[in-house]
Design a protein around this motif. Sequence first.
Motif, PDB file in Angstrom:
ATOM      1  N   ALA A  93       3.556   2.276 -10.499  1.00  0.00           N
ATOM      2  CA  ALA A  93       4.663   1.633  -9.780  1.00  0.00           C
ATOM      3  C   ALA A  93       4.181   0.342  -9.130  1.00  0.00           C
ATOM      4  CB  ALA A  93       5.227   2.576  -8.732  1.00  0.00           C
ATOM      5  N   GLY A  94       2.957   0.376  -8.594  1.00  0.00           N
ATOM      6  CA  GLY A  94       2.407  -0.837  -7.991  1.00  0.00           C
ATOM      7  C   GLY A  94       2.251  -1.954  -9.012  1.00  0.00           C
ATOM      8  N   LYS A 103       0.835  -1.205   0.000  1.00  0.00           N
ATOM      9  CA  LYS A 103       0.000   0.000   0.000  1.00  0.00           C
ATOM     10  C   LYS A 103       0.872   1.258   0.000  1.00  0.00           C
ATOM     11  CE  LYS A 103      -3.888   2.186   2.403  1.00  0.00           C
ATOM     12  NZ  LYS A 103      -3.272   3.530   2.479  1.00  0.00           N
ATOM     13  N   GLN A 104       1.992   1.186   0.693  1.00  0.00           N
ATOM     14  CA  GLN A 104       2.888   2.348   0.732  1.00  0.00           C
ATOM     15  C   GLN A 104       3.488   2.628  -0.656  1.00  0.00           C
ATOM     16  OE1 GLN A 104       2.447   0.105   3.001  1.00  0.00           O
ATOM     17  NE2 GLN A 104       3.343   0.601   5.016  1.00  0.00           N
ATOM     18  N   VAL A 105       3.742   1.572  -1.403  1.00  0.00           N
ATOM     19  CA  VAL A 105       4.266   1.765  -2.756  1.00  0.00           C
ATOM     20  C   VAL A 105       3.252   2.524  -3.607  1.00  0.00           C
ATOM     21  CG1 VAL A 105       4.930   0.585  -4.894  1.00  0.00           C
ATOM     22  CG2 VAL A 105       5.781  -0.246  -2.696  1.00  0.00           C
ATOM     23  N   GLY A 131      -5.680  -8.123  -4.979  1.00  0.00           N
ATOM     24  CA  GLY A 131      -4.801  -7.035  -5.371  1.00  0.00           C
ATOM     25  C   GLY A 131      -3.332  -7.367  -5.191  1.00  0.00           C
ATOM     26  N   ASP A 132      -2.961  -7.763  -3.981  1.00  0.00           N
ATOM     27  CA  ASP A 132      -1.572  -8.153  -3.702  1.00  0.00           C
ATOM     28  C   ASP A 132      -1.523  -9.505  -3.009  1.00  0.00           C
ATOM     29  OD1 ASP A 132      -2.682  -7.337  -1.296  1.00  0.00           O
ATOM     30  OD2 ASP A 132      -0.921  -6.221  -0.626  1.00  0.00           O
ATOM     31  N   GLU A 133      -2.490 -10.368  -3.354  1.00  0.00           N
ATOM     32  CA  GLU A 133      -2.592 -11.694  -2.746  1.00  0.00           C
ATOM     33  C   GLU A 133      -2.361 -12.763  -3.809  1.00  0.00           C
ATOM     34  OE1 GLU A 133      -6.397 -11.989  -0.931  1.00  0.00           O
ATOM     35  OE2 GLU A 133      -6.196 -10.104   0.158  1.00  0.00           O
ATOM     36  N   PHE A 134      -1.575 -13.758  -3.435  1.00  0.00           N
ATOM     37  CA  PHE A 134      -1.213 -14.831  -4.364  1.00  0.00           C
ATOM     38  C   PHE A 134      -1.370 -16.169  -3.665  1.00  0.00           C
ATOM     39  CE2 PHE A 134       1.099 -11.009  -5.366  1.00  0.00           C
ATOM     40  CZ  PHE A 134       1.032 -10.904  -6.745  1.00  0.00           C
ATOM     41  N   CYS A 149      11.276   0.721  -5.097  1.00  0.00           N
ATOM     42  CA  CYS A 149      10.091   0.268  -4.363  1.00  0.00           C
ATOM     43  C   CYS A 149      10.498  -0.893  -3.468  1.00  0.00           C
ATOM     44  CB  CYS A 149       8.996  -0.161  -5.331  1.00  0.00           C
ATOM     45  SG  CYS A 149       8.503   1.106  -6.518  1.00  0.00           S
ATOM     46  N   ARG A 150      10.139  -0.780  -2.193  1.00  0.00           N
ATOM     47  CA  ARG A 150      10.531  -1.812  -1.227  1.00  0.00           C
ATOM     48  C   ARG A 150       9.286  -2.476  -0.650  1.00  0.00           C
ATOM     49  NH1 ARG A 150      15.881  -1.515   0.060  1.00  0.00           N
ATOM     50  NH2 ARG A 150      16.980   0.397  -0.600  1.00  0.00           N
TER      51      ARG A 150
END
Length: 354
Positions: free
Chosen positions: A235-236, A225-227, A262-265, A300-301
Amino acid sequence: MNVGARVNLETCQPQTCNPDLLRKLNLLDMEALSAFMPMHLVVANDGRILRAGPTLLKLRPEGGLIGGMFFDVFEMRRPRGVTHIALLPVQDGGRFLVIFREGVRSHFKALAANLSCGRGVLVNLSFGISVVDAVEAYDLSSRDFAATDLAVEMLYLFEAKSAAMSESKMLNQRLQGAKVAAEEQAFTDTLTGLKNRRALGHVLDRFEATGVPFGLMQVDLDYFKQVNDRFGHAAGDEVLQVVARILVSETRDCDTVARVGGDEFVLVFQRLVDTEVLQTIAHRIISRLEEPVPYGGDACRISCSIGIATSVSHPGVGADSLLDEADKALYASKHAGRGRCMLANPDAGSAAGA
């Protein structure tokens, strides 16, 4: 015997043997005979072939018809036992069946009649039921038959059928290709190229139905989320694509990598249920995802938290329940400080650190 000039196949001029004898036979005009019976033979009483129509000559472009002996060129199939040309017009009403002795052994239905001069036999051949095979073998067309020959109608039907079948085959191929593409698109995450939740469900249902053992990893990105907040959604998206490539590289061809949120795999490992091996893979994934992802002039971290479950450690549990167990282990990883993996604990209903 004096052999005349060979046939010119382009002009379809018949080849003859002993023109003087042919004139004495008082036949139809040669051009007319070839037009009405392009597959005729004139055979002398001694069995020697004196003349052949243009289509028959096309079947034997290397020669061997004119001047050859009828029973050396053709093999009698019906009636059996006929060895003299004079018997052909009187056996079974002059009808008989022959094949070439050499080369393509096409079947010919034939009709023989005595010439009025008594000096030979006129034989008319047609392909009969073998017309399609013969046309393919000799590359014949409608021009090689008399216009009234039923073989022409058969050719038209065959060509129409072939064209329809060819078009149908190409259409089916296009439809099949479109179906495969549509199915692939329906099972694929468009951003990352990974499988989607629908595809994951099919894989898990198949493993559950067939009893194939498997391991599961629920993977959730940390600090994603910070990215997005700092660098924007482009960038995301870049980060998600890098994550997808890393996850694929850490799995086998038989395994499944799916983006389910969204960011789940979710990673499904076919027949891999050794938790120590799965933890090693999980630690390697975490380590690689913690490497900065360049974007423009920035870095991006992120990191990730992972929950692990196997079908063997949870016997009798359905795929959906096993996903829930792996999800519980995932959130236990997050609560423990992120950037780590946890094993689902089937006994305590919690997770064991790893």
